[in-house]
Design an enzyme around this catalytic site. Structure first.
Site, mmCIF file in Angstrom:
data_model
loop_
_atom_site.group_PDB
_atom_site.id
_atom_site.type_symbol
_atom_site.label_atom_id
_atom_site.label_comp_id
_atom_site.label_asym_id
_atom_site.label_seq_id
_atom_site.Cartn_x
_atom_site.Cartn_y
_atom_site.Cartn_z
ATOM 1 N N GLU A 22 0.835 -1.205 0.000
ATOM 2 C CA GLU A 22 0.000 0.000 0.000
ATOM 3 C C GLU A 22 0.867 1.251 0.000
ATOM 4 O O GLU A 22 2.054 1.211 0.354
ATOM 5 C CB GLU A 22 -0.928 -0.002 1.210
ATOM 6 C CG GLU A 22 -0.196 -0.013 2.527
ATOM 7 C CD GLU A 22 -0.887 0.819 3.585
ATOM 8 O OE1 GLU A 22 -1.236 1.968 3.288
ATOM 9 O OE2 GLU A 22 -1.035 0.318 4.709
ATOM 10 N N LYS A 83 -5.478 10.772 0.213
ATOM 11 C CA LYS A 83 -5.562 9.433 0.799
ATOM 12 C C LYS A 83 -6.839 8.784 0.270
ATOM 13 O O LYS A 83 -7.932 9.301 0.492
ATOM 14 C CB LYS A 83 -5.594 9.572 2.332
ATOM 15 C CG LYS A 83 -5.891 8.282 3.104
ATOM 16 C CD LYS A 83 -5.782 8.546 4.615
ATOM 17 C CE LYS A 83 -6.416 7.444 5.444
ATOM 18 N NZ LYS A 83 -6.404 7.728 6.892
ATOM 19 N N VAL A 103 -5.352 0.354 3.006
ATOM 20 C CA VAL A 103 -5.490 -1.105 2.972
ATOM 21 C C VAL A 103 -6.746 -1.482 2.183
ATOM 22 O O VAL A 103 -6.731 -2.387 1.346
ATOM 23 C CB VAL A 103 -5.560 -1.676 4.411
ATOM 24 C CG1 VAL A 103 -5.985 -3.135 4.406
ATOM 25 C CG2 VAL A 103 -4.209 -1.508 5.106
ATOM 26 N N ASP A 135 -16.503 6.224 14.139
ATOM 27 C CA ASP A 135 -15.305 6.138 13.308
ATOM 28 C C ASP A 135 -14.786 4.714 13.264
ATOM 29 O O ASP A 135 -14.208 4.209 14.233
ATOM 30 C CB ASP A 135 -14.219 7.088 13.838
ATOM 31 C CG ASP A 135 -13.030 7.194 12.886
ATOM 32 O OD1 ASP A 135 -13.002 6.458 11.878
ATOM 33 O OD2 ASP A 135 -12.139 8.024 13.148
ATOM 34 N N SER A 137 -12.767 2.131 10.433
ATOM 35 C CA SER A 137 -12.086 2.155 9.142
ATOM 36 C C SER A 137 -12.827 1.336 8.095
ATOM 37 O O SER A 137 -13.333 0.240 8.379
ATOM 38 C CB SER A 137 -10.674 1.611 9.298
ATOM 39 O OG SER A 137 -10.041 1.577 8.035
ATOM 40 N N ALA A 138 -12.841 1.864 6.864
ATOM 41 C CA ALA A 138 -13.409 1.119 5.735
ATOM 42 C C ALA A 138 -12.541 -0.093 5.398
ATOM 43 O O ALA A 138 -12.942 -0.931 4.586
ATOM 44 C CB ALA A 138 -13.541 2.031 4.527
ATOM 45 N N ASP A 139 -11.356 -0.198 6.033
ATOM 46 C CA ASP A 139 -10.537 -1.410 5.838
ATOM 47 C C ASP A 139 -11.351 -2.645 6.218
ATOM 48 O O ASP A 139 -11.246 -3.690 5.567
ATOM 49 C CB ASP A 139 -9.284 -1.376 6.738
ATOM 50 C CG ASP A 139 -8.241 -0.371 6.283
ATOM 51 O OD1 ASP A 139 -8.433 0.267 5.227
ATOM 52 O OD2 ASP A 139 -7.216 -0.226 6.984
ATOM 53 N N LYS A 156 -3.724 -1.034 14.210
ATOM 54 C CA LYS A 156 -2.971 0.009 14.897
ATOM 55 C C LYS A 156 -3.404 0.117 16.359
ATOM 56 O O LYS A 156 -4.589 0.080 16.658
ATOM 57 C CB LYS A 156 -3.173 1.337 14.168
ATOM 58 C CG LYS A 156 -2.331 1.397 12.903
ATOM 59 C CD LYS A 156 -2.653 2.610 12.096
ATOM 60 C CE LYS A 156 -4.086 2.538 11.684
ATOM 61 N NZ LYS A 156 -4.350 2.629 10.281
HETATM 62 N N1 PSU Z 1 -0.706 1.396 9.250
HETATM 63 C C1 PSU Z 1 0.453 2.091 9.310
HETATM 64 N N2 PSU Z 1 0.503 3.305 8.720
HETATM 65 C C2 PSU Z 1 -0.560 3.784 8.011
HETATM 66 C C3 PSU Z 1 -1.763 3.015 7.914
HETATM 67 C C4 PSU Z 1 -1.777 1.838 8.552
HETATM 68 O O1 PSU Z 1 1.437 1.632 9.880
HETATM 69 O O2 PSU Z 1 -0.448 4.876 7.459
HETATM 70 C C5 PSU Z 1 -2.893 3.471 7.030
HETATM 71 C C6 PSU Z 1 -3.339 2.277 6.178
HETATM 72 O O3 PSU Z 1 -3.306 2.668 4.838
HETATM 73 C C7 PSU Z 1 -4.746 1.991 6.621
HETATM 74 C C8 PSU Z 1 -5.194 3.386 6.964
HETATM 75 O O4 PSU Z 1 -5.526 1.385 5.643
HETATM 76 O O5 PSU Z 1 -4.063 3.898 7.688
HETATM 77 C C9 PSU Z 1 -6.460 3.393 7.775
HETATM 78 O O6 PSU Z 1 -6.925 4.704 7.842
HETATM 79 P P1 PSU Z 1 -8.380 5.001 8.454
HETATM 80 O O7 PSU Z 1 -8.226 4.697 9.919
HETATM 81 O O8 PSU Z 1 -8.605 6.445 8.163
HETATM 82 O O9 PSU Z 1 -9.341 4.107 7.740
HETATM 83 MN MN MN Z 2 -11.863 6.654 10.001
#
Ligand code: PSU
Ligand code: MN
Length: 297
Positions: A22, A83, A103, A135, A137-139, A156
């Site tokens: 990614e 992003k 992701v 909140d 993640s869409a992951d 994370k």
């Molecule tokens: N893990 C990391 N660094 C990052 C991310 C994950 O070590 O930058 C990123 C990944 O791309 C993951 C995204 O899909 O953060 C998730 O963001 P959000 O919580 O906004 O969905």
């Molecule tokens: Mn989010």
């Protein structure tokens, strides 16, 4: 519509194993100039372990599967790179924008390109306070719908890990610990939660990939949870998490800015300790993903 790098084109023609990587990590997860160096090191690790790296991103509205060196440089250094999660892909394409893929978006693009293996750092998940902010993640929903093997160090640690594990169960996304029966905590070896399944070898993963097919349960992602070898100091981690979350709330950070904000805060406030752990995570996951991809041939 999709643009493949020369190296990925050759890999497809020669049926060489490919590992997707990614780009949000590069543009929004790591500080410059270390981000470009790490991106190159991670690609080299994939090659050294028997596969070809396909770093995925959008450049001027085009989806790129594998980046040439000037393109990787642009994703790492151009501050206008957005992003992109899955829902953004078509919108950024229409506006001819450049974007790094999360992701969620990377899995989706990799799968449509026929790539079955993907290495990342930590997945997105349910944020703390999601009960009020919603909140999440869409992951998570992307992984529920995309057949791909994702090597990660858990989710994370800035997230609500317990809630994320519950959501992963609801969404039917299987997780196997690689040489561990504890769910990794990204910067930490152990998030504090157990895993039901673990494997000791790449060959066991290959067998699971086979049974996923034969039982027709391979319509979602398979998560391989690979803990980092040397974790961040726990006391420092917990302290920064508390102060970081308070700072994010005080600065009214929301939506897709939350994750980059907290990661950057960690890297600055830990004097680079979280950064070096983060880099180790990505490298070690890239190595394992390449080994799995190579063994699956
Ligand atoms: N893990 C990391 N660094 C990052 C991310 C994950 O070590 O930058 C990123 C990944 O791309 C993951 C995204 O899909 O953060 C998730 O963001 P959000 O919580 O906004 O969905
Ligand atoms: Mn989010």
């Amino acid at each position: 519509m999709n643009t493949f790098s020369n190296e990925v084109k050759r890999a497809i023609a020669n049926k060489t194993p490919i590992v997707a990587l990614e780009s949000t990590i590069i543009s929004h997860g790591l500080p410059r100039p270390r981000n470009l160096e790490v991106a190159l090191e991670v690609e080299a690790i994939v090659r050294a372990n028997g596969a070809i790296p396909a770093t995925i991103a959008m450049i001027d509205g085009e989806i790129h599967i594998g980046l040439e060196s000037n393109e990787l440089d642009r994703i790492a250094n151009d501050t206008n790179v957005a992003k992109a999660t899955t829902r953004d892909i078509a919108l950024f394409a229409a506006k001819r924008m450049s974007a790094a893929t999360t992701v969620a978006a990377t899995s989706q693009i990799a799968h449509t390109a026929g790539i079955s293996f993907f290495a990342t750092g930590g997945l997105g998940g349910v944020h703390r306070g999601a009960r009020d902010t919603w909140d999440e993640s869409a992951d998570l929903t992307a992984l529920a719908n995309t057949p791909i093997t994702v090597v990660c160090a858990g989710v994370k640690s800035i997230l609500d890990v317990a809630a994320t594990l519950e959501r992963l169960e609801t969404l039917n996304i299987p997780i196997i610990g690689f040489r561990t029966n504890r769910f990794p905590g990204f910067y930490l070896v152990d998030s504090g939660f157990p895993l039901e399944h673990s494997v000791d070898s790449v060959l066991e993963i290959i067998e699971i990939l086979r049974t996923r097919k034969s039982t027709q349960t391979d319509n979602c992602a398979l998560l391989v949870a690979n803990p980092v070898e040397i974790e961040m100091k726990r006391t420092l981690h917990d302290e920064l998490l508390e102060t970081g979350l308070a700072k994010a709330a005080a600065s009214n950070i929301s939506g897709k800015d939350v994750t980059p904000f907290l990661l950057e805060y960690f890297h600055g406030a830990s004097n680079g300790e979280s950064l070096s752990v983060n880099i180790e995570i990505i490298k070690s996951n890239a190595m394992l993903a390449a080994q799995i991809a190579a063994a699956a041939q």
